[in-house]
Design an enzyme around this catalytic site. Structure first.
Site, PDB file in Angstrom:
ATOM      1  N   GLY A   1      88.260  69.431  61.813  1.00 55.33           N
ATOM      2  CA  GLY A   1      89.525  70.524  61.565  1.00 55.33           C
ATOM      3  C   GLY A   1      89.141  71.671  62.413  1.00 55.33           C
ATOM      4  O   GLY A   1      88.774  71.761  63.538  1.00 55.33           O
ATOM      5  N   GLU A   2      89.108  72.835  61.775  1.00 55.98           N
ATOM      6  CA  GLU A   2      88.928  74.193  62.534  1.00 55.98           C
ATOM      7  C   GLU A   2      87.686  74.910  61.797  1.00 55.98           C
ATOM      8  O   GLU A   2      88.218  75.363  60.605  1.00 55.98           O
ATOM      9  CB  GLU A   2      90.390  74.897  62.488  1.00 55.98           C
ATOM     10  CG  GLU A   2      90.068  76.451  63.330  1.00 55.98           C
ATOM     11  CD  GLU A   2      89.494  76.183  64.688  1.00 55.98           C
ATOM     12  OE1 GLU A   2      90.215  75.314  65.531  1.00 55.98           O
ATOM     13  OE2 GLU A   2      88.483  76.700  64.928  1.00 55.98           O
ATOM     14  N   SER A   3      86.564  74.978  62.283  1.00 57.41           N
ATOM     15  CA  SER A   3      85.448  75.431  61.727  1.00 57.41           C
ATOM     16  C   SER A   3      85.731  77.021  61.347  1.00 57.41           C
ATOM     17  O   SER A   3      85.051  77.247  60.118  1.00 57.41           O
ATOM     18  CB  SER A   3      84.194  75.242  62.444  1.00 57.41           C
ATOM     19  OG  SER A   3      84.245  76.099  63.884  1.00 57.41           O
TER      20      SER A   3
ATOM     21  N   CYS B   1      82.763  66.408  63.421  1.00 54.88           N
ATOM     22  CA  CYS B   1      83.238  67.505  64.236  1.00 54.88           C
ATOM     23  C   CYS B   1      83.030  69.061  63.872  1.00 54.88           C
ATOM     24  O   CYS B   1      82.132  69.558  63.868  1.00 54.88           O
ATOM     25  CB  CYS B   1      84.666  67.161  64.453  1.00 54.88           C
ATOM     26  SG  CYS B   1      85.519  67.664  66.189  1.00 54.88           S
TER      27      CYS B   1
ATOM     28  N   HIS C   1      85.018  61.803  65.746  1.00 58.90           N
ATOM     29  CA  HIS C   1      85.757  61.574  64.416  1.00 58.90           C
ATOM     30  C   HIS C   1      85.490  60.137  64.134  1.00 58.90           C
ATOM     31  O   HIS C   1      86.678  59.470  64.299  1.00 58.90           O
ATOM     32  CB  HIS C   1      87.422  61.811  64.661  1.00 58.90           C
ATOM     33  CG  HIS C   1      87.480  63.297  64.525  1.00 58.90           C
ATOM     34  ND1 HIS C   1      87.917  64.141  63.490  1.00 58.90           N
ATOM     35  CD2 HIS C   1      87.432  64.413  65.603  1.00 58.90           C
ATOM     36  CE1 HIS C   1      88.347  65.468  63.667  1.00 58.90           C
ATOM     37  NE2 HIS C   1      87.819  65.331  65.007  1.00 58.90           N
TER      38      HIS C   1
ATOM     39  N   ILE D   1      87.953  65.064  69.770  1.00 62.89           N
ATOM     40  CA  ILE D   1      88.870  66.038  69.669  1.00 62.89           C
ATOM     41  C   ILE D   1      88.703  67.397  69.744  1.00 62.89           C
ATOM     42  O   ILE D   1      88.146  67.805  68.734  1.00 62.89           O
ATOM     43  CB  ILE D   1      90.190  65.718  68.734  1.00 62.89           C
ATOM     44  CG1 ILE D   1      90.425  64.255  68.341  1.00 62.89           C
ATOM     45  CG2 ILE D   1      91.012  66.553  68.785  1.00 62.89           C
ATOM     46  CD1 ILE D   1      91.172  63.935  67.246  1.00 62.89           C
ATOM     47  N   ARG D   2      88.541  68.070  70.839  1.00 64.44           N
ATOM     48  CA  ARG D   2      88.330  69.715  70.818  1.00 64.44           C
ATOM     49  C   ARG D   2      86.589  69.507  70.403  1.00 64.44           C
ATOM     50  O   ARG D   2      86.393  70.137  69.466  1.00 64.44           O
ATOM     51  CB  ARG D   2      89.097  70.563  70.190  1.00 64.44           C
ATOM     52  CG  ARG D   2      90.321  70.687  70.936  1.00 64.44           C
ATOM     53  CD  ARG D   2      91.195  71.915  70.360  1.00 64.44           C
ATOM     54  NE  ARG D   2      91.327  71.574  69.036  1.00 64.44           N
ATOM     55  CZ  ARG D   2      90.981  72.660  67.873  1.00 64.44           C
ATOM     56  NH1 ARG D   2      90.362  73.571  68.246  1.00 64.44           N
ATOM     57  NH2 ARG D   2      91.341  72.321  66.696  1.00 64.44           N
TER      58      ARG D   2
ATOM     59  N   ARG E   1      80.863  74.875  70.522  1.00 68.31           N
ATOM     60  CA  ARG E   1      82.313  74.719  70.126  1.00 68.31           C
ATOM     61  C   ARG E   1      83.054  74.549  71.403  1.00 68.31           C
ATOM     62  O   ARG E   1      83.024  74.956  72.596  1.00 68.31           O
ATOM     63  CB  ARG E   1      83.005  75.936  69.559  1.00 68.31           C
ATOM     64  CG  ARG E   1      82.366  76.044  68.041  1.00 68.31           C
ATOM     65  CD  ARG E   1      83.211  77.465  67.268  1.00 68.31           C
ATOM     66  NE  ARG E   1      84.798  76.934  67.023  1.00 68.31           N
ATOM     67  CZ  ARG E   1      85.448  77.997  67.306  1.00 68.31           C
ATOM     68  NH1 ARG E   1      85.271  79.155  67.700  1.00 68.31           N
ATOM     69  NH2 ARG E   1      86.682  77.614  67.114  1.00 68.31           N
TER      70      ARG E   1
ATOM     71  N   GLU F   1      86.365  58.645  61.260  1.00 67.48           N
ATOM     72  CA  GLU F   1      87.465  58.403  60.294  1.00 67.48           C
ATOM     73  C   GLU F   1      88.670  58.265  60.983  1.00 67.48           C
ATOM     74  O   GLU F   1      89.746  57.729  60.395  1.00 67.48           O
ATOM     75  CB  GLU F   1      87.708  59.656  59.290  1.00 67.48           C
ATOM     76  CG  GLU F   1      88.297  60.908  59.825  1.00 67.48           C
ATOM     77  CD  GLU F   1      87.788  61.845  60.985  1.00 67.48           C
ATOM     78  OE1 GLU F   1      86.494  61.429  61.050  1.00 67.48           O
ATOM     79  OE2 GLU F   1      88.255  62.903  61.198  1.00 67.48           O
TER      80      GLU F   1
HETATM   81  N1  GLN Z   1      87.129  72.876  67.816  1.00 61.61           N
HETATM   82  C1  GLN Z   1      86.882  72.799  66.502  1.00 61.61           C
HETATM   83  C2  GLN Z   1      86.297  74.117  65.883  1.00 61.61           C
HETATM   84  O1  GLN Z   1      85.704  74.606  66.529  1.00 61.61           O
HETATM   85  C3  GLN Z   1      86.643  71.401  66.026  1.00 61.61           C
HETATM   86  C4  GLN Z   1      87.455  70.572  66.378  1.00 61.61           C
HETATM   87  C5  GLN Z   1      87.602  69.185  65.355  1.00 61.61           C
HETATM   88  O2  GLN Z   1      87.115  69.256  64.367  1.00 61.61           O
HETATM   89  N2  GLN Z   1      88.507  68.149  65.843  1.00 61.61           N
HETATM   90  O3  GLN Z   1      86.268  74.089  64.756  1.00 61.61           O
END
Ligand code: GLN
Length: 192
Positions: free
Chosen positions: A46-48, A78, A172, A136-137, A107, A174
């Protein structure tokens, strides 16, 4: 056996679905009360930065930190890897991690959203061929401490690693429709 999925933000539903498919009792964790009954925990992607903030406002930061220090088996994927890392590069100044796994992560090391990719990964101890990793990112593991075992690499970077009962992936697992990474985590923790 009860396995928690941190459900503050991000891809927690997908992890829950994998646990359901494996026949494991899954609990979505949003508050400290849920932690006591857990045999293992998953920190999703997600977004840390957002998750770090929500860990503070939910009151989960401290009790979760204690459970991790006490050796609660954990899988961080992630953003979950970022939250478990000892050191974070290119983080926001106010984001904090638990430092459970002795790695340095950067990141978005593989680029932005449009640079997301998939790759076949040879995972240590996994039967049945390569595992399709979805990045993903994704955070990049830039340094691995001496106590950390690398379970899979992509190019010259580790992408799946373990320190004790704490497992981290920069991809990921999942999202691949393949249960084997979760299975490995749960089996190694004698939870399956
Ligand atoms: N770039 C996201 C972060 O810094 C992590 C990306 C992800 O969990 N798919 O949190």
């Amino acid at each position: 056996m009860k396995v928690g999925v941190l459900a503050l933000q991000g891809a927690f539903r997908e992890h829950r679905e994998v646990l359901d498919a494996l026949g494991v009792d899954a609990v979505e964790v949003r508050a400290p009360e849920a932690l006591g009954a857990l045999d293992a925990l998953i920190l999703p992607g997600g977004e840390s930065t957002t998750m770090s903030r929500l860990l503070d406002t939910s009151g989960l930061r401290e009790p979760l930190g204690e459970h991790l220090a006490d050796g609660l088996p954990v899988l961080g994927t992630c953003a979950g890897l970022i939250l478990l890392a000892r050191e974070v590069e290119d983080g926001r100044s106010d984001q904090r991690s638990f430092g459970t796994v002795d790695v340095t992560v950067r990141r978005n090391a593989y680029g932005r959203q449009r640079d997301s990719f998939e790759a076949d990964l040879a995972v240590e101890g996994l039967c049945g061929g390569p595992f399709r990793g979805v990045f993903i990112r994704a955070p990049g593991i830039e340094r691995v401490g001496p106590g950390v075992e690398i379970l899979a690499s992509h190019g010259d970077r580790a992408v799946f690693a373990r320190e004790g009962v704490a497992y981290v992936t920069s991809f990921h697992p999942e999202l691949s429709g393949d249960l084997r990474v979760h299975q490995l985590f749960l089996e190694r923790g004698s939870l399956l």
